[in-house]
Design a protein around this motif. Sequence first.
Motif, PDB file in Angstrom:
ATOM      1  N   ILE A   1     101.530  -4.364  31.904  1.00 48.22           N
ATOM      2  CA  ILE A   1     102.517  -4.704  30.929  1.00 48.22           C
ATOM      3  C   ILE A   1     103.672  -3.737  31.315  1.00 48.22           C
ATOM      4  O   ILE A   1     103.544  -2.461  31.432  1.00 48.22           O
ATOM      5  N   VAL A   2     104.915  -4.288  31.181  1.00 53.25           N
ATOM      6  CA  VAL A   2     106.013  -3.171  31.126  1.00 53.25           C
ATOM      7  C   VAL A   2     106.669  -3.206  29.685  1.00 53.25           C
ATOM      8  O   VAL A   2     107.008  -4.643  29.312  1.00 53.25           O
ATOM      9  N   TYR A   3     106.942  -2.280  29.122  1.00 52.35           N
ATOM     10  CA  TYR A   3     107.878  -2.455  27.720  1.00 52.35           C
ATOM     11  C   TYR A   3     108.795  -1.436  27.344  1.00 52.35           C
ATOM     12  O   TYR A   3     108.699  -0.511  28.643  1.00 52.35           O
ATOM     13  N   GLY A   4     109.267  -1.383  26.454  1.00 51.39           N
ATOM     14  CA  GLY A   4     110.696  -0.269  26.269  1.00 51.39           C
ATOM     15  C   GLY A   4     111.897  -0.695  26.512  1.00 51.39           C
ATOM     16  O   GLY A   4     112.072  -1.748  26.996  1.00 51.39           O
ATOM     17  N   GLY A   5     112.769  -0.012  26.040  1.00 54.06           N
ATOM     18  CA  GLY A   5     114.323  -0.391  26.446  1.00 54.06           C
ATOM     19  C   GLY A   5     114.793  -1.517  25.391  1.00 54.06           C
ATOM     20  O   GLY A   5     113.981  -1.819  24.350  1.00 54.06           O
ATOM     21  N   LYS A   6     115.419  -2.248  26.058  1.00 57.53           N
ATOM     22  CA  LYS A   6     116.240  -3.539  24.997  1.00 57.53           C
ATOM     23  C   LYS A   6     115.531  -4.786  25.181  1.00 57.53           C
ATOM     24  O   LYS A   6     115.817  -5.578  24.723  1.00 57.53           O
ATOM     25  N   SER A   7     114.672  -4.694  26.275  1.00 58.62           N
ATOM     26  CA  SER A   7     114.045  -6.117  26.697  1.00 58.62           C
ATOM     27  C   SER A   7     112.671  -6.254  26.181  1.00 58.62           C
ATOM     28  O   SER A   7     112.058  -5.016  25.831  1.00 58.62           O
ATOM     29  N   ALA A   8     112.327  -7.401  25.918  1.00 60.20           N
ATOM     30  CA  ALA A   8     110.981  -7.641  25.482  1.00 60.20           C
ATOM     31  C   ALA A   8     109.792  -7.235  26.182  1.00 60.20           C
ATOM     32  O   ALA A   8     110.048  -7.250  27.417  1.00 60.20           O
ATOM     33  N   PRO A   9     108.722  -6.984  25.927  1.00 62.69           N
ATOM     34  CA  PRO A   9     107.432  -6.476  26.630  1.00 62.69           C
ATOM     35  C   PRO A   9     107.127  -7.754  27.726  1.00 62.69           C
ATOM     36  O   PRO A   9     107.328  -8.768  27.275  1.00 62.69           O
ATOM     37  N   GLN A  10     106.929  -7.287  28.951  1.00 63.83           N
ATOM     38  CA  GLN A  10     106.614  -8.540  30.042  1.00 63.83           C
ATOM     39  C   GLN A  10     105.439  -8.286  30.704  1.00 63.83           C
ATOM     40  O   GLN A  10     105.123  -7.159  31.286  1.00 63.83           O
ATOM     41  N   PRO A  11     104.598  -9.054  30.715  1.00 66.83           N
ATOM     42  CA  PRO A  11     103.084  -9.085  31.292  1.00 66.83           C
ATOM     43  C   PRO A  11     103.574  -9.429  32.839  1.00 66.83           C
ATOM     44  O   PRO A  11     104.208 -10.224  32.962  1.00 66.83           O
ATOM     45  N   ILE A  12     102.848  -8.453  33.775  1.00 66.37           N
ATOM     46  CA  ILE A  12     103.205  -8.629  34.954  1.00 66.37           C
ATOM     47  C   ILE A  12     101.519  -8.264  35.605  1.00 66.37           C
ATOM     48  O   ILE A  12     100.686  -8.102  34.966  1.00 66.37           O
TER      49      ILE A  12
ATOM     50  N   PRO B   1     113.478   0.762  37.063  1.00 63.40           N
ATOM     51  CA  PRO B   1     112.861   2.302  36.856  1.00 63.40           C
ATOM     52  C   PRO B   1     111.688   2.088  35.625  1.00 63.40           C
ATOM     53  O   PRO B   1     112.011   1.818  34.587  1.00 63.40           O
ATOM     54  N   VAL B   2     110.440   2.843  35.951  1.00 68.48           N
ATOM     55  CA  VAL B   2     109.499   2.867  34.992  1.00 68.48           C
ATOM     56  C   VAL B   2     108.801   4.120  35.127  1.00 68.48           C
ATOM     57  O   VAL B   2     108.651   4.883  36.170  1.00 68.48           O
ATOM     58  N   LEU B   3     108.146   4.450  34.069  1.00 70.65           N
ATOM     59  CA  LEU B   3     106.907   5.493  34.079  1.00 70.65           C
ATOM     60  C   LEU B   3     105.748   5.074  33.729  1.00 70.65           C
ATOM     61  O   LEU B   3     105.491   4.060  32.764  1.00 70.65           O
ATOM     62  N   LEU B   4     104.688   5.505  34.507  1.00 72.62           N
ATOM     63  CA  LEU B   4     103.122   5.049  34.284  1.00 72.62           C
ATOM     64  C   LEU B   4     102.920   5.807  32.940  1.00 72.62           C
ATOM     65  O   LEU B   4     103.071   7.100  32.630  1.00 72.62           O
ATOM     66  N   ARG B   5     102.618   5.058  31.824  1.00 79.03           N
ATOM     67  CA  ARG B   5     102.155   5.342  30.562  1.00 79.03           C
ATOM     68  C   ARG B   5     100.637   5.441  30.337  1.00 79.03           C
ATOM     69  O   ARG B   5     100.076   6.064  29.462  1.00 79.03           O
TER      70      ARG B   5
ATOM     71  N   PHE C   1     103.225   0.319  31.741  1.00 76.59           N
ATOM     72  CA  PHE C   1     104.552   0.800  32.175  1.00 76.59           C
ATOM     73  C   PHE C   1     105.631   1.178  31.326  1.00 76.59           C
ATOM     74  O   PHE C   1     105.925   0.075  30.489  1.00 76.59           O
ATOM     75  N   GLN C   2     106.457   2.137  31.024  1.00 77.00           N
ATOM     76  CA  GLN C   2     107.424   2.125  30.151  1.00 77.00           C
ATOM     77  C   GLN C   2     108.792   2.090  30.869  1.00 77.00           C
ATOM     78  O   GLN C   2     109.015   2.832  31.815  1.00 77.00           O
ATOM     79  N   ARG C   3     109.884   1.209  30.331  1.00 73.15           N
ATOM     80  CA  ARG C   3     111.139   1.121  31.163  1.00 73.15           C
ATOM     81  C   ARG C   3     111.779   2.620  31.127  1.00 73.15           C
ATOM     82  O   ARG C   3     111.607   3.197  29.686  1.00 73.15           O
ATOM     83  N   VAL C   4     112.710   2.884  31.971  1.00 73.00           N
ATOM     84  CA  VAL C   4     113.373   4.323  31.818  1.00 73.00           C
ATOM     85  C   VAL C   4     114.787   3.743  31.825  1.00 73.00           C
ATOM     86  O   VAL C   4     115.395   3.160  32.732  1.00 73.00           O
ATOM     87  N   ASP C   5     115.526   4.505  30.870  1.00 70.84           N
ATOM     88  CA  ASP C   5     117.003   4.409  30.722  1.00 70.84           C
ATOM     89  C   ASP C   5     117.535   5.774  31.613  1.00 70.84           C
ATOM     90  O   ASP C   5     117.347   6.793  31.217  1.00 70.84           O
TER      91      ASP C   5
END
Length: 217
Positions: free
Chosen positions: A31-42, A73-77, A93-97
């Motif tokens: 999953i990718v989460y964070g930022g202004k977008s909704a969490p996205q399963p991948i 761009p993301v960081l493994l969390r 993964f967390q989205r990175v600004d």
Amino acid sequence: MSEHILKATGRSVEGKGASRRLRHAASIPAIVYGGKSAPQPIQLDHEKTWLAQQNEWFYSSILTLEIDGKAEPVLLRDMQRHPFKQIIMHLDFQRVDLNQALKAAVPLHFLNQDSSPAGKAADVVITHELNEVTVSCLPKDLPEFIEVDLAKLAVGDVVHLSDIKLPKGVELPELKLGKEHDVAVVMAKHGRVESEETSEETPAEVPATKAAKKDEK
């Protein structure tokens, strides 16, 4: 900041059953989460991701996650592994600004320890109290690791957090919390001293205990 690319595809079906089917198909649910977008399963290819996670940068660097061709761009969390099989169960993964400072754990690389005065001395124990530190910086300044040069380390020396030479733009948030947070990173002690300290810390038998043992007889 080096570029490390991971390719992924979006997935619409979630749940334990769907995740189990993905793993059987040699894919990793994530999953990718964070930022202004909704969490996205991948999902990611297990073999390629397994090879990537054997590198130190996988855990401490900004990763470029290509999801259906779109790069983020993301960081493994977080990483969940199977308890005994070589299987990655799930990744977070967390989205990175890129314009905002972030906090991340960065590994320490210790240099010249064996050639230092302490490293050459007999009966000296060199301990690494920390193997990573949490840094604060802009994503472009995030180092994959930080080097700690121990070339001058002598017996009795203690290397603290404040002694670490940081790359430009990188800070240690812990040091802003007060002197008591300037903890030891490396210590060099005589082995005999360490043994004596250990024996001193062993609690002696108290009279009450002795009395209790006499009563038991």
